[in-house]
Design a protein around this motif. Structure first.
Motif, mmCIF file in Angstrom:
data_model
loop_
_atom_site.group_PDB
_atom_site.id
_atom_site.type_symbol
_atom_site.label_atom_id
_atom_site.label_comp_id
_atom_site.label_asym_id
_atom_site.label_seq_id
_atom_site.Cartn_x
_atom_site.Cartn_y
_atom_site.Cartn_z
ATOM 1 N N LEU A 29 -1.217 3.407 -5.781
ATOM 2 C CA LEU A 29 -0.811 2.042 -5.455
ATOM 3 C C LEU A 29 -1.043 1.057 -6.597
ATOM 4 C CD1 LEU A 29 -2.021 1.914 -1.755
ATOM 5 C CD2 LEU A 29 0.297 2.326 -2.614
ATOM 6 N N ASP A 42 10.298 4.768 -4.371
ATOM 7 C CA ASP A 42 10.167 3.432 -3.800
ATOM 8 C C ASP A 42 8.764 3.216 -3.243
ATOM 9 O OD1 ASP A 42 10.041 4.677 -1.254
ATOM 10 O OD2 ASP A 42 12.181 4.440 -0.942
ATOM 11 N N ARG A 43 8.516 2.007 -2.815
ATOM 12 C CA ARG A 43 7.181 1.629 -2.324
ATOM 13 C C ARG A 43 6.786 2.429 -1.076
ATOM 14 N NH1 ARG A 43 3.205 -1.687 -3.067
ATOM 15 N NH2 ARG A 43 2.169 -2.774 -1.374
ATOM 16 N N ASP A 44 7.745 2.708 -0.189
ATOM 17 C CA ASP A 44 7.430 3.474 1.015
ATOM 18 C C ASP A 44 6.976 4.890 0.669
ATOM 19 O OD1 ASP A 44 8.026 1.323 2.640
ATOM 20 O OD2 ASP A 44 10.070 1.999 3.063
ATOM 21 N N ALA A 45 7.629 5.522 -0.296
ATOM 22 C CA ALA A 45 7.225 6.865 -0.719
ATOM 23 C C ALA A 45 5.835 6.821 -1.343
ATOM 24 C CB ALA A 45 8.236 7.426 -1.719
ATOM 25 N N ARG A 46 5.576 5.818 -2.157
ATOM 26 C CA ARG A 46 4.270 5.665 -2.796
ATOM 27 C C ARG A 46 3.177 5.477 -1.734
ATOM 28 N NH1 ARG A 46 2.891 4.741 -7.983
ATOM 29 N NH2 ARG A 46 4.996 4.479 -8.739
ATOM 30 N N THR A 47 3.454 4.664 -0.737
ATOM 31 C CA THR A 47 2.491 4.426 0.344
ATOM 32 C C THR A 47 2.250 5.692 1.153
ATOM 33 O OG1 THR A 47 3.169 2.115 0.465
ATOM 34 C CG2 THR A 47 1.988 3.008 2.365
ATOM 35 N N ALA A 48 3.313 6.427 1.452
ATOM 36 C CA ALA A 48 3.171 7.672 2.214
ATOM 37 C C ALA A 48 2.299 8.667 1.463
ATOM 38 C CB ALA A 48 4.551 8.271 2.504
#
Length: 132
Positions: A29, A42-48
């Motif tokens: 992150l 993307d940010r969602d993949a990074r968060t997951a």
């Protein structure tokens, strides 16, 4: 091989999982260090992927418990738990990673599996021999 040495090795692998699992969310992150290894478009993949870190850390803690309170007391259930955990996790995880073309993850799965499975099997044999 000496049981104490195997137990220390497995303990080190467990602590490594704890440290890596705790570091993973911060690395993913806050930096781009792992972008070459992971599909973080993307940010969602990074968060997951970051959410995976606490899971790795918690399993490392469970593994450390098995080593400290089971294997060090020559209890077969602890070796059996480590072996079963790897046999449940590794094939499916590696297959999913392979299906998505994440060959770095497949290689990491193989190294992590061998680092745990081989010593755990060895300890299981040692425990069985000492019981007879």
């Amino acid at each position: 091989m000496n049981p104490d040495r195997l137990d220390r090795w497995l303990g080190l692998v467990a602590v490594t999982h704890i440290i890596a699992g705790l570091a993973l969310p911060f690395v993913l992150l806050r930096t781009d260090w792992l972008d070459a290894w992971l599909p973080l478009a993307d940010r969602d993949a990074r968060t997951a992927f970051a959410l995976f870190g606490p899971t790795v850390a918690s399993w490392g803690l469970l593994m450390l418990f098995l080593v400290q309170h089971g294997l060090r007391r020559n209890q077969a259930w602890a070796a059996n738990a480590l072996i079963a955990g790897i046999l449940v996790w590794a094939p499916l995880d590696a297959a999913i990673c392979h299906a998505y073309g994440w060959m770095h993850a497949v290689a990491l799965d193989a190294v992590a599996s061998a680092a745990i499975l081989i010593p755990a099997l060895w300890r299981r044999v040692q425990i069985a021999r000492s019981a007879t």
